[in-house]
Design an enzyme around this catalytic site. Structure first.
Site, PDB file in Angstrom:
ATOM      1  CB  SER A  23     -30.536 -24.253  15.789  1.00 28.84           C
ATOM      2  OG  SER A  23     -30.595 -24.809  16.755  1.00 28.84           O
ATOM      3  CE  LYS A  51     -33.247 -27.577  15.835  1.00 29.53           C
ATOM      4  NZ  LYS A  51     -32.415 -26.791  15.544  1.00 29.53           N
TER       5      LYS A  51
END
Length: 166
Positions: free
Chosen positions: A30, A74
């Protein structure tokens, strides 16, 4: 070594890991290309996040809002009050692209969505937009779920060093 020395050492390690610095291992696609999909080890600091001091571009570690006990890594895209626009394909709900100025193209079946990040929250996304479960799926992340912020890469050794402004 005496019992007192061992006890002091364990207390020191506990305080450092709980309130200051913590090691973190990441695996997954990711955050490509910023973070490899193979094992990467980082040091994270907990002081700034404890006081809500995160900024756009920081890479944070937070509790997964949909899977308690799991953690995600993230990039912070938006802070409270920011307006975020992203697009998804309405037929598949696949995420297409996002940023503050994304232009939706009807011929691609893009469905633009705009959200305002609520007070006390941040908007996070993976760098690999096509393979990331992030705020586009679960919405803004409350500050209370943020655990730490990455600041130093330890492994792979060829990339050892500071990890801010990445």
């Amino acid at each position: 070594m005496t019992f007192g020395t061992i006890f002091k050492s364990l207390c020191y390690i506990h305080v450092v890991n709980t309130y200051l610095i913590d090691p973190l291992g990441t695996i997954g696609p990711s955050m490509l290309p910023t973070i490899d999909s193979t094992l990467s080890i980082f040091l994270t600091e907990k002081i700034s996040t404890r006081f809500g001091k995160v900024d756009r571009g920081d890479i944070v570690v937070f509790c997964d809002p949909q899977k308690p006990g799991h953690y995600l890594t993230k990039r912070v895209i938006g802070l409270e009050g920011d307006s975020i626009t992203y697009s998804s394909n309405p037929e598949t709900n696949d995420l297409v692209d996002d940023n503050f100025t994304h232009i939706s193209y009807p011929e691609n079946n893009d469905k633009p969505q705009t959200v305002v990040v609520r007070k006390g929250s941040i908007w996070v996304e993976g760098d690999n937009k096509s393979n990331s479960r992030d705020s586009r799926k679960f919405g803004p992340v409350p500050y209370g779920l943020i655990q730490s912020k990455i600041f130093w890469r330890i492994y792979p050794f060829q990339y050892f060093g500071p990890f801010w402004n990445k």
